[in-house]
Every structure is written in structure tokens, then in C-alpha cells.
Design a protein around this motif. Structure first.
Motif, PDB file in Angstrom:
ATOM      1  N   LEU A   1      43.516  50.375  21.614  1.00  0.00           N
ATOM      2  CA  LEU A   1      42.384  49.358  21.808  1.00  0.00           C
ATOM      3  C   LEU A   1      41.107  49.839  20.953  1.00  0.00           C
ATOM      4  O   LEU A   1      40.593  48.719  20.641  1.00  0.00           O
ATOM      5  CB  LEU A   1      41.973  49.465  23.458  1.00  0.00           C
ATOM      6  CG  LEU A   1      43.111  48.766  24.296  1.00  0.00           C
ATOM      7  CD1 LEU A   1      42.926  49.122  25.684  1.00  0.00           C
ATOM      8  CD2 LEU A   1      42.887  47.043  24.071  1.00  0.00           C
ATOM      9  N   GLY A   2      41.064  50.984  20.560  1.00  0.00           N
ATOM     10  CA  GLY A   2      39.860  51.298  19.791  1.00  0.00           C
ATOM     11  C   GLY A   2      40.084  50.630  18.251  1.00  0.00           C
ATOM     12  O   GLY A   2      39.199  50.174  17.859  1.00  0.00           O
TER      13      GLY A   2
ATOM     14  N   PRO B   1      53.709  56.176   8.972  1.00  0.00           N
ATOM     15  CA  PRO B   1      53.333  54.706   9.516  1.00  0.00           C
ATOM     16  C   PRO B   1      53.715  54.566  11.042  1.00  0.00           C
ATOM     17  O   PRO B   1      53.437  53.615  11.467  1.00  0.00           O
ATOM     18  CB  PRO B   1      54.704  54.214   8.656  1.00  0.00           C
ATOM     19  CG  PRO B   1      55.733  55.238   8.512  1.00  0.00           C
ATOM     20  CD  PRO B   1      54.908  56.640   8.360  1.00  0.00           C
ATOM     21  N   ASN B   2      54.240  55.676  11.473  1.00  0.00           N
ATOM     22  CA  ASN B   2      54.677  55.411  13.037  1.00  0.00           C
ATOM     23  C   ASN B   2      53.877  54.686  13.777  1.00  0.00           C
ATOM     24  O   ASN B   2      53.890  53.711  14.892  1.00  0.00           O
ATOM     25  CB  ASN B   2      55.352  56.700  13.638  1.00  0.00           C
ATOM     26  CG  ASN B   2      56.059  57.493  12.836  1.00  0.00           C
ATOM     27  OD1 ASN B   2      55.903  57.531  11.286  1.00  0.00           O
ATOM     28  ND2 ASN B   2      57.282  57.910  13.294  1.00  0.00           N
ATOM     29  N   TYR B   3      52.697  55.523  14.134  1.00  0.00           N
ATOM     30  CA  TYR B   3      51.555  54.810  15.065  1.00  0.00           C
ATOM     31  C   TYR B   3      50.989  53.699  14.656  1.00  0.00           C
ATOM     32  O   TYR B   3      50.706  52.736  15.662  1.00  0.00           O
ATOM     33  CB  TYR B   3      50.452  55.905  15.417  1.00  0.00           C
ATOM     34  CG  TYR B   3      49.542  55.754  16.601  1.00  0.00           C
ATOM     35  CD1 TYR B   3      50.570  55.494  17.883  1.00  0.00           C
ATOM     36  CD2 TYR B   3      48.423  55.153  16.536  1.00  0.00           C
ATOM     37  CE1 TYR B   3      49.607  54.826  18.963  1.00  0.00           C
ATOM     38  CE2 TYR B   3      47.524  54.766  17.611  1.00  0.00           C
ATOM     39  CZ  TYR B   3      48.270  54.672  18.954  1.00  0.00           C
ATOM     40  OH  TYR B   3      47.663  54.057  19.836  1.00  0.00           O
ATOM     41  N   PHE B   4      50.742  53.297  13.319  1.00  0.00           N
ATOM     42  CA  PHE B   4      49.897  52.269  12.612  1.00  0.00           C
ATOM     43  C   PHE B   4      50.835  51.102  13.087  1.00  0.00           C
ATOM     44  O   PHE B   4      50.041  50.118  13.310  1.00  0.00           O
ATOM     45  CB  PHE B   4      50.092  52.897  11.216  1.00  0.00           C
ATOM     46  CG  PHE B   4      49.272  51.428  10.383  1.00  0.00           C
ATOM     47  CD1 PHE B   4      48.070  51.391  10.359  1.00  0.00           C
ATOM     48  CD2 PHE B   4      50.153  50.499  10.130  1.00  0.00           C
ATOM     49  CE1 PHE B   4      47.650  50.418   9.814  1.00  0.00           C
ATOM     50  CE2 PHE B   4      49.615  49.473   8.998  1.00  0.00           C
ATOM     51  CZ  PHE B   4      48.192  49.174   9.116  1.00  0.00           C
ATOM     52  N   VAL B   5      52.130  51.270  13.213  1.00  0.00           N
ATOM     53  CA  VAL B   5      52.881  49.892  13.556  1.00  0.00           C
ATOM     54  C   VAL B   5      52.436  49.399  14.873  1.00  0.00           C
ATOM     55  O   VAL B   5      52.474  48.157  15.106  1.00  0.00           O
ATOM     56  CB  VAL B   5      54.308  50.401  13.419  1.00  0.00           C
ATOM     57  CG1 VAL B   5      55.329  49.205  13.797  1.00  0.00           C
ATOM     58  CG2 VAL B   5      54.740  50.979  11.951  1.00  0.00           C
ATOM     59  N   LYS B   6      52.456  50.357  15.796  1.00  0.00           N
ATOM     60  CA  LYS B   6      51.760  50.210  17.093  1.00  0.00           C
ATOM     61  C   LYS B   6      50.609  49.530  17.078  1.00  0.00           C
ATOM     62  O   LYS B   6      50.266  48.348  17.788  1.00  0.00           O
ATOM     63  CB  LYS B   6      51.942  51.485  18.195  1.00  0.00           C
ATOM     64  CG  LYS B   6      52.216  51.264  19.561  1.00  0.00           C
ATOM     65  CD  LYS B   6      52.627  52.417  20.217  1.00  0.00           C
ATOM     66  CE  LYS B   6      53.164  52.665  21.238  1.00  0.00           C
ATOM     67  NZ  LYS B   6      53.760  54.046  21.864  1.00  0.00           N
ATOM     68  N   ASP B   7      49.774  50.030  16.531  1.00  0.00           N
ATOM     69  CA  ASP B   7      48.329  49.681  16.399  1.00  0.00           C
ATOM     70  C   ASP B   7      48.305  48.168  15.921  1.00  0.00           C
ATOM     71  O   ASP B   7      47.749  47.331  16.641  1.00  0.00           O
ATOM     72  CB  ASP B   7      47.311  50.379  15.235  1.00  0.00           C
ATOM     73  CG  ASP B   7      46.559  51.324  15.934  1.00  0.00           C
ATOM     74  OD1 ASP B   7      46.591  51.651  17.239  1.00  0.00           O
ATOM     75  OD2 ASP B   7      45.976  52.300  15.120  1.00  0.00           O
ATOM     76  N   ALA B   8      49.144  47.900  14.833  1.00  0.00           N
ATOM     77  CA  ALA B   8      48.963  46.730  14.107  1.00  0.00           C
ATOM     78  C   ALA B   8      49.854  45.681  15.100  1.00  0.00           C
ATOM     79  O   ALA B   8      49.243  44.446  15.096  1.00  0.00           O
ATOM     80  CB  ALA B   8      50.118  46.821  12.918  1.00  0.00           C
ATOM     81  N   ALA B   9      50.723  45.975  15.795  1.00  0.00           N
ATOM     82  CA  ALA B   9      51.439  44.950  16.995  1.00  0.00           C
ATOM     83  C   ALA B   9      50.157  44.601  18.110  1.00  0.00           C
ATOM     84  O   ALA B   9      50.077  43.393  18.377  1.00  0.00           O
ATOM     85  CB  ALA B   9      52.474  45.745  17.512  1.00  0.00           C
ATOM     86  N   VAL B  10      49.567  45.574  18.574  1.00  0.00           N
ATOM     87  CA  VAL B  10      48.665  45.221  19.590  1.00  0.00           C
ATOM     88  C   VAL B  10      47.314  44.383  18.824  1.00  0.00           C
ATOM     89  O   VAL B  10      46.878  43.370  19.487  1.00  0.00           O
ATOM     90  CB  VAL B  10      48.091  46.236  20.207  1.00  0.00           C
ATOM     91  CG1 VAL B  10      47.104  46.103  21.316  1.00  0.00           C
ATOM     92  CG2 VAL B  10      49.297  47.201  20.916  1.00  0.00           C
ATOM     93  N   ILE B  11      47.122  44.766  17.672  1.00  0.00           N
ATOM     94  CA  ILE B  11      46.107  44.120  16.935  1.00  0.00           C
ATOM     95  C   ILE B  11      46.586  42.454  16.881  1.00  0.00           C
ATOM     96  O   ILE B  11      45.814  41.586  17.068  1.00  0.00           O
ATOM     97  CB  ILE B  11      45.637  44.509  15.584  1.00  0.00           C
ATOM     98  CG1 ILE B  11      45.052  45.876  15.719  1.00  0.00           C
ATOM     99  CG2 ILE B  11      44.901  43.841  14.610  1.00  0.00           C
ATOM    100  CD1 ILE B  11      44.913  46.787  14.604  1.00  0.00           C
TER     101      ILE B  11
END
Ligand code: HEM
Length: 366
Positions: free
Chosen positions: A40-41, A246-256
């Protein structure tokens, strides 16, 4: 691939980008069981950027003058190519930011992420939250509609209940005895320059605190270990964790993407959700609309002032609540972060949410 390698080499010899990637992106490890609440940040960072971009586009046509403001917004919506889209992205985006902010705060509250020497992260977040509310309040006046005018009159009136300084404060906020062109001028200056600049600085401080202290591990599952409160500074590392990129960035991008889809869905399927009738009528200081209400996130404060026999008691209750929230990491000092093991504070948070919703609904229908 050769041109890409050449491009990377070009930057690498000048800025050491491979080293940056290895240390700050791929080598920056997050807890193995990090969950979607931690995204969320990043969602907020992206939504704020979107507000800045759409705000600059609106500024190209908006006129901060009581005689012309309403017409200039109508011109943006009806005549400027894609003006309606930028206006909707900006106005509805503000509501989505408040939703994301509340969710981010709630996740921090329930997971006890303000613990473990994260007081500065919390305090900077708390100031950001208040500044965002200020940005929403000042922005609401700018379209100079009946809704803007009367909601601002009601909101600034509330400050008058403070003993001794109340009347001066109202006059200071309005720039005169009533809401008028002078109010528009100061709200405009604060909304487009003062508050965004302060907010950018504070977001920088917030991210610095998060990065410097290290992100907290989620308080769930076998990986959980209680916080040690050491007498010296320590960066919380997560050896064996997952790389940010790239692992966590993908999760960030999905929620964005989810939040942007949510924003677009409101714009296309429920554009009137945050715009009552009075948002389409120009401000008229001599005609009080029958049902004037502040935005949904101020309803709790508005209704609290009405519940108590005197407004000063209502303001006092709000003051106590906000002070409790600001000082929370200094009050809830126990090291335990698992929600199930903190019944007192978790009950307070659940009750807080229920009271917030109940008072807001009451305020809406009263
Ligand atoms: C524009 C507003 C904000 C932005 C851009 C922002 C950004 C971030 C980011 C990127 C993180 C790290 C990832 C995450 O846990 O989501 C974070 C963590 C955190 N935020 Fe915020 N935040 C904002 C508002 C707030 C508010 C209003 C509060 C509370 C009053 C808050 C309290 C915290 C805390 C305590 C952490 C540490 C979480 C941990 O270490 O696990 N933030 N924030």
C-alpha cells in the motif's frame, strides 16, 4: 541484446548502475512471508504522482478568482481535450488516496508495524495523513461550486468553537469574516504549492525511515520472532528473504494496477459518486443549500461536533483521539506484534473502525 548491453555499460561506467541494482534492487531483501498489505505504501507513492501530474494539467486552465473559477472548471470539463478525464482523475483520485491511506494505516495498526523503534516512521506518516486531509480540504474549495463554498464555510466555522483564539482562527483561515475571494487565494496557494512541497519532503523522510530501519517482518506464521529493543541502532535485515526486484516489485505493480483500475472504474461507471447536485451549481453566498455535508472522510468530525451539547466538547474529543493516534508508538510499547496476542489494542482498533463508520453513516443521513 548487444545494444541493451551497450546502453547499460554507458550508464554503468558513469553511475555504477550495476552495483546499485545489485545492492538496492536485487540485493534488497524483504521478509519471505511479506504480504499484499505491504504494497500500500507503493500504491500511495504512485497515486500521489498521479495527483501531481493531473494537478499540473488542471493548472494550465484553472483561474483562481471567485468570478472565474467555476467557469474555468466547466471549460476544462467541456472544452479542453481530455480535460474531463484529468479533472475526474484528480478529484476522484483524491478519494482513492484517502481510501489507500486509511488501509495503509490500518495494516500498520493491526500488524503492530509501528513497533520496534519505528516511532519516526509512524510520526512522519501521521503528519502526512493530516497534510493530505488539508490538501483535500483546500482543493475542495477551488471549483467554487455551491458544494465547495458551503462545505468550506461549515469546515472553517468549526474552528470558531476553540476558546479565545477561535474567532481569530476563523478569520485567519478565511482571510476575512466570510469565505470569499481572499479564502480562494490562500487555499489555492496552499493547495498547489505549500502543502504539496511539504508533503513531498515528508514522504522523503518517511521512506528514509522505512529504508534505514528496515521493513518489519509480518507478525504471522513460523517466521515470526518478537522484536528485541536494542539500546543501539540496528537495521532489520531479512537474510534468506525475497529480492525487492523483480520478485516483490511484481506484487507491488499488481496492487498498483488494481487501484488504478478501481479509480478508472469509478470514473467510467459511477462518475457521480463523489459529486452531489450542488457540485454543479456555481457558489452563491446568499443561497444556503438544504443539505450541505463535508466529504465522507470528514463526516465523522462534522458529526462529532453535532453529537455533543457544545462544540468545544466535540473538538476536545477529536483532539484526544488524534493525540492518542499521534503518540501511539509511545503508548503501546510492548514488543508483541501478533494481532491475536494484543487483545486490548486490537479491540480498540476494531471499535475505532466501527465507531468511525457508524458516526459517518449517521452524519450522512442526519
Ligand atoms: C503518502 C502517504 C504515505 C506513503 C507514500 C507511505 C509510504 C510507505 C512505504 C513505501 C512503506 C514501506 C512499505 C509498506 O509497508 O507499505 C511504508 C511503511 C510504513 N508506513 Fe507509510 N506511507 C504513507 C503514509 C503513512 C501513514 C499515514 C502512516 C501512519 C500514520 C504510515 C506509517 C507507516 C509505518 C509505521 C510503516 C513501517 C511499516 C514496516 O516497517 O513494516 N504511513 N510507508
Amino acid at each position: 541484446m548487444q545494444p541493451i548491453k551497450m546502453l547499460v555499460d554507458f550508464f554503468d561506467v558513469r553511475l555504477g548502475v550495476r552495483d546499485l541494482y545489485a545492492k538496492e534492487l536485487n540485493g534488497y531483501l524483504l521478509p519471505r512471508n511479506v504480504n499484499a498489505w505491504y504494497t500500500l505504501g507503493a500504491v500511495l507513492v504512485v497515486l500521489f504522482k498521479l495527483q501531481i501530474i493531473t494537478g499540473i494539467l488542471l493548472l494550465m486552465f484553472y483561474v483562481p478568482d471567485a468570478e472565474k473559477a467555476f467557469a474555468s472548471v466547466q471549460y476544462i470539463v467541456n472544452e479542453v481535450p481530455f480535460g474531463w478525464l484529468f479533472r475526474m482523475l484528480h478529484a476522484i483520485g483524491a478519494n482513492v488516496i484517502v481510501i489507500a491511506l486509511l488501509l495503509h494505516m490500518l495494516s500498520v495498526l493491526f500488524m503492530g508495524s509501528y513497533k520496534g523503534r519505528r516511532e519516526f516512521t509512524w510520526l512522519s506518516g501521521f503528519i502526512i495523513f493530516n497534510l493530505t486531509m488539508g490538501l483535500c480540504l483546500t482543493g475542495y474549495l477551488l471549483p467554487w461550486s455551491q458544494l465547495s463554498f458551503w462545505a468550506t464555510t461549515v469546515a472553517t466555522d468549526a474552528a470558531g468553537a476553540i476558546p479565545i483564539v477561535g474567532d481569530y482562527l476563523v478569520e485567519f483561515l478565511r482571510g476575512g469574516p466570510t469565505v470569499g475571494n481572499q479564502t480562494l487565494g490562500r487555499f489555492f496557494a496552499l493547495h498547489v504549492v505549500g502543502m504539496p512541497l511539504a508533503l513531498l519532503g515528508l514522504i522523503g523522510v518517511h521512506l528514509f525511515c522505512v529504508k534505514r530501519r528496515g521493513i518489519s517482518s509480518p507478525p504471522f506464521g513460523p517466521d515470526y520472532s518478537g522484536n528485541e529493543t536494542l539500546p543501539f541502532f540496528d537495521h532489520e535485515k531479512h537474510s534468506g528473504g525475497i529480492p525487492f526486484f523483480p520478485n516483490y516489485f511484481v506484487k507491488d505493480a499488481a496492487v498498483i494496477c488494481f487501484f488504478i483500475a478501481f479509480l478508472l472504474a469509478i470514473i467510467f461507471y459511477a462518475p457521480g459518486l463523489f459529486f452531489p447536485e450542488s457540485a454543479f451549481q456555481p457558489a452563491d453566498p446568499f443561497l444556503t443549500p438544504p443539505h450541505i455535508k463535508p466529504e465522507w472522510y470528514f463526516l465523522w468530525a462534522y458529526q462529532t461536533l453535532k453529537i455533543f451539547p457544545s462544540e468545544i466538547v466535540g473538538l476536545g474529543v477529536q483532539g484526544v483521539f488524534m493525540t492518542f493516534l499521534a503518540l501511539l508508538p509511545f503508548i503501546d510499547r510492548g514488543p508483541e506484534r501478533r494481532p491475536g496476542k494484543r487483545p486490548l489494542f486490537v479491540t480498540c482498533y476494531v471499535l475505532g473502525i466501527l465507531i468511525f463508520v457508524a458516526i459517518s453513516v449517521w452524519g450522512h443521513y442526519s
